[in-house]
Structure formats: C-alpha cells, structure tokens
Design a protein around this motif. Structure first.
Motif, PDB file in Angstrom:
ATOM      1  N   SER A  41       0.840  -1.197   0.000  1.00  0.00           N
ATOM      2  CA  SER A  41       0.000   0.000   0.000  1.00  0.00           C
ATOM      3  C   SER A  41       0.879   1.253   0.000  1.00  0.00           C
ATOM      4  O   SER A  41       2.097   1.169   0.037  1.00  0.00           O
ATOM      5  CB  SER A  41      -0.897   0.012   1.249  1.00  0.00           C
ATOM      6  OG  SER A  41      -0.142   0.369   2.397  1.00  0.00           O
ATOM      7  N   ASP A  42       0.239   2.393   0.006  1.00  0.00           N
ATOM      8  CA  ASP A  42       0.951   3.673   0.096  1.00  0.00           C
ATOM      9  C   ASP A  42       1.043   4.159   1.536  1.00  0.00           C
ATOM     10  O   ASP A  42       1.244   5.349   1.791  1.00  0.00           O
ATOM     11  CB  ASP A  42       0.248   4.739  -0.759  1.00  0.00           C
ATOM     12  CG  ASP A  42       0.586   4.616  -2.231  1.00  0.00           C
ATOM     13  OD1 ASP A  42       1.679   4.095  -2.549  1.00  0.00           O
ATOM     14  OD2 ASP A  42      -0.234   5.037  -3.059  1.00  0.00           O
ATOM     15  N   ASP A  83       1.264   7.861   3.106  1.00  0.00           N
ATOM     16  CA  ASP A  83      -0.127   8.295   3.259  1.00  0.00           C
ATOM     17  C   ASP A  83      -0.588   7.939   4.672  1.00  0.00           C
ATOM     18  O   ASP A  83      -0.918   6.783   4.961  1.00  0.00           O
ATOM     19  CB  ASP A  83      -1.012   7.624   2.214  1.00  0.00           C
ATOM     20  CG  ASP A  83      -2.429   8.160   2.202  1.00  0.00           C
ATOM     21  OD1 ASP A  83      -2.935   8.563   3.270  1.00  0.00           O
ATOM     22  OD2 ASP A  83      -3.051   8.157   1.126  1.00  0.00           O
ATOM     23  N   SER A  84      -0.604   8.915   5.547  1.00  0.00           N
ATOM     24  CA  SER A  84      -0.903   8.663   6.956  1.00  0.00           C
ATOM     25  C   SER A  84      -2.314   8.113   7.177  1.00  0.00           C
ATOM     26  O   SER A  84      -2.543   7.385   8.140  1.00  0.00           O
ATOM     27  CB  SER A  84      -0.680   9.928   7.783  1.00  0.00           C
ATOM     28  OG  SER A  84      -1.543  10.963   7.361  1.00  0.00           O
ATOM     29  N   GLU A  85      -3.254   8.442   6.292  1.00  0.00           N
ATOM     30  CA  GLU A  85      -4.612   7.912   6.445  1.00  0.00           C
ATOM     31  C   GLU A  85      -4.633   6.405   6.208  1.00  0.00           C
ATOM     32  O   GLU A  85      -5.335   5.671   6.912  1.00  0.00           O
ATOM     33  CB  GLU A  85      -5.591   8.632   5.510  1.00  0.00           C
ATOM     34  CG  GLU A  85      -5.837  10.081   5.893  1.00  0.00           C
ATOM     35  CD  GLU A  85      -6.314  10.256   7.332  1.00  0.00           C
ATOM     36  OE1 GLU A  85      -7.260   9.541   7.747  1.00  0.00           O
ATOM     37  OE2 GLU A  85      -5.739  11.094   8.052  1.00  0.00           O
ATOM     38  N   ILE A  86      -3.883   5.939   5.245  1.00  0.00           N
ATOM     39  CA  ILE A  86      -3.767   4.496   5.008  1.00  0.00           C
ATOM     40  C   ILE A  86      -2.994   3.855   6.152  1.00  0.00           C
ATOM     41  O   ILE A  86      -3.356   2.782   6.641  1.00  0.00           O
ATOM     42  CB  ILE A  86      -3.091   4.203   3.653  1.00  0.00           C
ATOM     43  CG1 ILE A  86      -3.958   4.711   2.503  1.00  0.00           C
ATOM     44  CG2 ILE A  86      -2.814   2.705   3.494  1.00  0.00           C
ATOM     45  CD1 ILE A  86      -3.298   4.633   1.141  1.00  0.00           C
ATOM     46  N   SER A 138       5.232   9.513   8.473  1.00  0.00           N
ATOM     47  CA  SER A 138       4.574   9.285   7.188  1.00  0.00           C
ATOM     48  C   SER A 138       4.214  10.614   6.523  1.00  0.00           C
ATOM     49  O   SER A 138       4.395  10.788   5.313  1.00  0.00           O
ATOM     50  CB  SER A 138       3.313   8.439   7.388  1.00  0.00           C
ATOM     51  OG  SER A 138       2.602   8.292   6.199  1.00  0.00           O
ATOM     52  N   GLU A 139       3.733  11.561   7.307  1.00  0.00           N
ATOM     53  CA  GLU A 139       3.378  12.877   6.761  1.00  0.00           C
ATOM     54  C   GLU A 139       4.614  13.618   6.256  1.00  0.00           C
ATOM     55  O   GLU A 139       4.550  14.329   5.249  1.00  0.00           O
ATOM     56  CB  GLU A 139       2.629  13.687   7.817  1.00  0.00           C
ATOM     57  CG  GLU A 139       1.236  13.118   8.092  1.00  0.00           C
ATOM     58  CD  GLU A 139       0.546  13.708   9.306  1.00  0.00           C
ATOM     59  OE1 GLU A 139       1.191  14.455  10.081  1.00  0.00           O
ATOM     60  OE2 GLU A 139      -0.653  13.394   9.498  1.00  0.00           O
ATOM     61  N   ALA A 148       5.631  12.136   2.928  1.00  0.00           N
ATOM     62  CA  ALA A 148       4.713  12.563   1.872  1.00  0.00           C
ATOM     63  C   ALA A 148       5.075  13.934   1.322  1.00  0.00           C
ATOM     64  O   ALA A 148       4.753  14.253   0.170  1.00  0.00           O
ATOM     65  CB  ALA A 148       3.282  12.572   2.404  1.00  0.00           C
TER      66      ALA A 148
END
Length: 120
Positions: free
Chosen positions: A13-14, A18-21, A52-53, A56
C-alpha cells in the motif's frame, strides 16, 4: 487475512507516504524500535503518523520490493528494499534504503516492530 498477508498488504500500500492508510494498519499501542545507519529511534503511533506525513512532503511515490517474508503465528519477518520518486524528479525511481523488520501482529494490526535499515 493471515498475518503474512496483512504485512504484505501494508508494504504494497501507500501507507509509508499516506498517513490515512497507515492508520488502518497500526495498532493504537504500536511501538517500533528502529536501528538505522543513523542510530536508534523508538516510535509510537503518533511518531509514525508524523513520519509518514514528512515522507509525503518529499516523495510522490513509494514502492517496496519484498525479497523475503516469513510468518509464524503472530510474528512476521520481512526483508525489503524501499524505492521512492521525489517531487523534484518524479520520473526517476531511486533506492532509499534496505530494510529488515519483524512485526508482532495484535488485533489484526501492526503492534510491535523491530526494524534495521541501511541507506543505499
């Protein structure tokens, strides 16, 4: 889903950029002990989300190539190389680092991690 599939799906995955993932995969009590070529760092849930942010902001694409993955009960060991594409040069994929990680899975989430990395 098996523990092995969970870890494979995480790295495919990303989530790393991608902090939401990422939030979907992390246990609320997650702790990662990371020994890198720059030293040791221990990261909890909030630190991993912030990391993660930050990734990104620099990378538009993240790709993990797993070379080895072994699962036993609630533990999964994975060896992989992490490739990225930067915002400045989105056409060129570059090797960021090589990793080996051991993850303990709890409640079908990444709970306790032990990771070593070496920059490319």
């Amino acid at each position: 889903m098996s523990t092995k599939e969970l870890v494979q799906n995480f790295y495919k995955s990303d989530a790393l950029i991608d902090s939401e993932i990422l939030k979907e995969y992390l246990h609320s009590d997650v702790v990662l002990d990371w020994n890198s070529s720059k030293g040791f760092v221990q990261m909890d849930y909030n630190a991993l989300i912030e990391f993660s942010e930050e990734l990104a902001k620099a990378y538009i694409r993240s790709k993990v190539r797993i070379s080895h993955i072994i699962a036993e009960n609630d533990m999964v060991s994975v060896r992989y190389s992490h490739f990225v594409k930067t915002i400045e040069n989105p056409r060129e994929e570059m090797l960021l680092a090589h990793f080996i990680a051991i993850w303990e899975i709890k409640d079908n989430k990444l709970y306790r991690g032990y990771q070593m990395s070496q920059l490319s």
